[in-house]
Design a protein around this motif. Structure first.
Motif, PDB file in Angstrom:
ATOM      1  N   LEU A  35       0.829  -1.209   0.000  1.00  0.00           N
ATOM      2  CA  LEU A  35       0.000   0.000   0.000  1.00  0.00           C
ATOM      3  C   LEU A  35       0.865   1.262   0.000  1.00  0.00           C
ATOM      4  N   ALA A  36       1.959   1.233   0.755  1.00  0.00           N
ATOM      5  CA  ALA A  36       2.870   2.385   0.786  1.00  0.00           C
ATOM      6  C   ALA A  36       3.481   2.615  -0.586  1.00  0.00           C
ATOM      7  N   PHE A  37       3.855   1.530  -1.255  1.00  0.00           N
ATOM      8  CA  PHE A  37       4.426   1.648  -2.601  1.00  0.00           C
ATOM      9  C   PHE A  37       3.406   2.240  -3.576  1.00  0.00           C
ATOM     10  N   LEU A  38       2.168   1.735  -3.522  1.00  0.00           N
ATOM     11  CA  LEU A  38       1.127   2.263  -4.408  1.00  0.00           C
ATOM     12  C   LEU A  38       0.856   3.733  -4.114  1.00  0.00           C
ATOM     13  N   SER A  39       0.844   4.089  -2.835  1.00  0.00           N
ATOM     14  CA  SER A  39       0.542   5.465  -2.440  1.00  0.00           C
ATOM     15  C   SER A  39       1.615   6.446  -2.884  1.00  0.00           C
ATOM     16  N   MET A  40       2.847   5.955  -3.082  1.00  0.00           N
ATOM     17  CA  MET A  40       3.925   6.859  -3.453  1.00  0.00           C
ATOM     18  C   MET A  40       4.080   7.027  -4.961  1.00  0.00           C
ATOM     19  N   ILE A  41       3.283   6.311  -5.758  1.00  0.00           N
ATOM     20  CA  ILE A  41       3.407   6.418  -7.211  1.00  0.00           C
ATOM     21  C   ILE A  41       3.209   7.856  -7.698  1.00  0.00           C
ATOM     22  N   PRO A  42       2.184   8.599  -7.204  1.00  0.00           N
ATOM     23  CA  PRO A  42       2.088  10.008  -7.629  1.00  0.00           C
ATOM     24  C   PRO A  42       3.325  10.819  -7.262  1.00  0.00           C
ATOM     25  N   ALA A  43       3.928  10.514  -6.108  1.00  0.00           N
ATOM     26  CA  ALA A  43       5.153  11.221  -5.709  1.00  0.00           C
ATOM     27  C   ALA A  43       6.302  10.892  -6.657  1.00  0.00           C
ATOM     28  N   VAL A  44       6.376   9.649  -7.118  1.00  0.00           N
ATOM     29  CA  VAL A  44       7.412   9.257  -8.085  1.00  0.00           C
ATOM     30  C   VAL A  44       7.270  10.084  -9.363  1.00  0.00           C
ATOM     31  N   VAL A  45       6.022  10.226  -9.827  1.00  0.00           N
ATOM     32  CA  VAL A  45       5.767  11.007 -11.039  1.00  0.00           C
ATOM     33  C   VAL A  45       6.170  12.461 -10.834  1.00  0.00           C
ATOM     34  N   GLN A  46       5.791  13.033  -9.681  1.00  0.00           N
ATOM     35  CA  GLN A  46       6.097  14.436  -9.413  1.00  0.00           C
ATOM     36  C   GLN A  46       7.591  14.679  -9.263  1.00  0.00           C
ATOM     37  N   VAL A  47       8.264  13.805  -8.519  1.00  0.00           N
ATOM     38  CA  VAL A  47       9.705  13.964  -8.315  1.00  0.00           C
ATOM     39  C   VAL A  47      10.444  13.849  -9.645  1.00  0.00           C
ATOM     40  N   ILE A 206      -7.078  -6.835  10.232  1.00  0.00           N
ATOM     41  CA  ILE A 206      -8.276  -6.364   9.518  1.00  0.00           C
ATOM     42  C   ILE A 206      -8.139  -4.883   9.169  1.00  0.00           C
ATOM     43  N   ALA A 207      -7.624  -4.090  10.104  1.00  0.00           N
ATOM     44  CA  ALA A 207      -7.462  -2.655   9.879  1.00  0.00           C
ATOM     45  C   ALA A 207      -6.490  -2.377   8.731  1.00  0.00           C
ATOM     46  N   ALA A 208      -5.429  -3.157   8.651  1.00  0.00           N
ATOM     47  CA  ALA A 208      -4.451  -2.979   7.573  1.00  0.00           C
ATOM     48  C   ALA A 208      -5.108  -3.185   6.211  1.00  0.00           C
ATOM     49  N   TYR A 209      -5.911  -4.232   6.097  1.00  0.00           N
ATOM     50  CA  TYR A 209      -6.574  -4.514   4.821  1.00  0.00           C
ATOM     51  C   TYR A 209      -7.727  -3.544   4.556  1.00  0.00           C
ATOM     52  N   SER A 210      -8.313  -2.999   5.598  1.00  0.00           N
ATOM     53  CA  SER A 210      -9.390  -2.015   5.427  1.00  0.00           C
ATOM     54  C   SER A 210      -8.858  -0.695   4.865  1.00  0.00           C
ATOM     55  N   SER A 211      -7.549  -0.489   4.926  1.00  0.00           N
ATOM     56  CA  SER A 211      -6.938   0.736   4.400  1.00  0.00           C
ATOM     57  C   SER A 211      -6.743   0.686   2.892  1.00  0.00           C
ATOM     58  N   ALA A 212      -6.981  -0.465   2.276  1.00  0.00           N
ATOM     59  CA  ALA A 212      -6.689  -0.629   0.853  1.00  0.00           C
ATOM     60  C   ALA A 212      -7.577   0.237  -0.033  1.00  0.00           C
ATOM     61  N   LEU A 213      -8.886   0.266   0.259  1.00  0.00           N
ATOM     62  CA  LEU A 213      -9.816   0.996  -0.601  1.00  0.00           C
ATOM     63  C   LEU A 213      -9.482   2.486  -0.700  1.00  0.00           C
ATOM     64  N   PRO A 214      -9.336   3.207   0.421  1.00  0.00           N
ATOM     65  CA  PRO A 214      -8.982   4.626   0.290  1.00  0.00           C
ATOM     66  C   PRO A 214      -7.608   4.837  -0.340  1.00  0.00           C
ATOM     67  N   ALA A 215      -6.653   3.931  -0.086  1.00  0.00           N
ATOM     68  CA  ALA A 215      -5.314   4.076  -0.673  1.00  0.00           C
ATOM     69  C   ALA A 215      -5.379   4.002  -2.195  1.00  0.00           C
ATOM     70  N   VAL A 216      -6.111   3.035  -2.720  1.00  0.00           N
ATOM     71  CA  VAL A 216      -6.230   2.882  -4.178  1.00  0.00           C
ATOM     72  C   VAL A 216      -7.063   4.017  -4.771  1.00  0.00           C
ATOM     73  N   PHE A 217      -8.114   4.427  -4.059  1.00  0.00           N
ATOM     74  CA  PHE A 217      -8.957   5.529  -4.537  1.00  0.00           C
ATOM     75  C   PHE A 217      -8.132   6.811  -4.717  1.00  0.00           C
ATOM     76  N   PHE A 218      -7.342   7.158  -3.699  1.00  0.00           N
ATOM     77  CA  PHE A 218      -6.556   8.392  -3.798  1.00  0.00           C
ATOM     78  C   PHE A 218      -5.380   8.253  -4.759  1.00  0.00           C
ATOM     79  N   LEU A 219      -4.903   7.035  -4.979  1.00  0.00           N
ATOM     80  CA  LEU A 219      -3.899   6.820  -6.016  1.00  0.00           C
ATOM     81  C   LEU A 219      -4.478   7.193  -7.374  1.00  0.00           C
TER      82      LEU A 219
END
Length: 257
Positions: A35-47, A206-219
Motif C-alpha cells: 500500500l505504501a508503494f502504491l501510495s507513493m506512485i504520484p510522488a514518483v511522477v512528481q519527483v 483487519i485494519a491494515a486490509y481495510s486501508s486498501a480501498l482509500p489508498a487505491v482511490f486516492f492513487l
C-alpha cells in the motif's frame, strides 16, 4: 492467496477481509508495504517530472529567463521589482520581486516553485509546502548559485531521486502502520459493541486490509489530477467503515446452553 489477490478482494469484500485476520503478521506487514508503494506512485511522477525539468532546463531558466536574484540575511533581493515567472515542462517558476505573491496564489498551479520574500514555496497537486530561507543556512540561494548547484549535481540526480523517494516511502509506510494500529484498537471496540470475539492482533490485520480501498482511490484521483477535499478525513472514514463491515462478517460466538 497472494497479496495482489488480497488487494483486489480488499477493495470490495469485507467478508474476505475478515478472513485475513488469521494469516501471519509477516504477510500483513508486506501488504502494508505494498500500500505504501502504491501510495507513493504520484510522488514518483512528481519527483521525476520536477527533477528532470530542473536539471534539463533549470540553469537556462535561472540565468536567462528569470530576473537575477539573491537571498541576503533571509530576505529575497531581486533586480526586478515585479513578480516574474517562467514555465518549464509544465512547472512554473516565480521570483517575487514585488513581495505580493502569496501561497494561496500557487494553489491553482499543478506544479510551481516560487521564491517569495522570505521563503521558498513549492506547489504540487493542489498542496503547497513552504521552507524559510533560514532553513538553508550556508547555501548560496541565488540565481547563479542554484544554477551552478544544478549543474554540479546533474550527474548524481538518480541518487538524489532514490533518497527522496526512499524517505517518502518510509514516511508513508510509517503513517500506514500508525493508522492500522489506531484502527486496530478501534476495531476491538467495534467487536465488543457487535458482540464479536476479536483480539487486538486480529483487529490490526483487519485494519491494515481495510486501508486498501482509500489508498487505491486516492492513487487513482492523484494520477488523474483530481483534487479531493478533506482527503485524510475521507480516508479515515472509509477505513473505519470497511473495518466495521468486516468485523460484522465475523460470526458471533455460540452461547453455551
Amino acid at each position: 492467496m497472494n497479496i495482489f489477490k488480497q488487494l483486489i478482494k480488499s477493495l470490495y469484500s469485507p467478508r474476505d477481509i475478515a478472513k485475513f485476520r488469521f494469516q501471519g503478521i509477516g504477510k500483513t506487514i508486506l501488504f502494508v508495504f505494498l500500500l505504501a508503494f502504491l501510495s507513493m506512485i504520484p510522488a514518483v511522477v512528481q519527483v521525476a517530472s520536477i527533477g528532470e525539468s530542473l536539471f534539463s532546463d533549470g540553469e537556462e531558466l535561472l540565468l536567462n529567463e528569470l530576473p537575477s536574484f539573491e537571498v541576503v540575511d533571509g530576505e529575497l533581493q531581486s533586480e526586478s521589482d515585479v513578480t516574474e515567472s517562467a514555465d518549464s515542462s509544465g512547472i512554473t517558476f516565480y521570483v517575487d520581486g514585488s513581495d505580493s505573491l502569496t501561497t494561496e496564489d500557487l494553489l491553482d498551479d499543478e506544479a510551481a516553485v516560487a521564491f517569495l520574500s522570505d521563503r521558498i514555496a513549492v506547489s504540487t497537486g493542489g498542496g503547497v509546502q513552504e521552507y524559510e530561507y533560514s532553513t538553508f543556512e550556508g547555501v548560496n540561494i541565488s540565481s547563479e548559485g542554484i544554477a551552478s548547484l544544478l549543474s554540479s549535481l546533474e550527474g548524481a540526480k538518480f541518487i538524489i531521486y532514490f533518497f527522496i523517494l526512499a524517505f517518502i516511502f518510509i514516511l508513508l509506510a510509517g503513517m500506514l502502520f500508525i493508522k492500522a494500529t489506531v484502527f486496530g484498537w478501534i476495531g476491538t471496540k467495534f467487536a465488543a459493541t457487535l458482540e464479536r470475539k476479536l483480539t487486538f492482533r486480529h483487529s490490526f490485520r483487519i485494519a491494515a486490509y481495510s486501508s486498501a480501498l482509500p489508498a487505491v482511490f486516492f492513487l487513482i484521483t492523484d494520477l488523474a489530477g483530481s483534487l479531493i477535499p478533506f482527503p485524510t478525513l475521507i480516508s479515515w472514514f472509509v477505513t473505519g467503515l470497511m473495518l466495521y463491515l468486516s468485523i460484522k462478517e465475523i460470526p458471533k460466538p455460540k452461547k453455551r446452553g
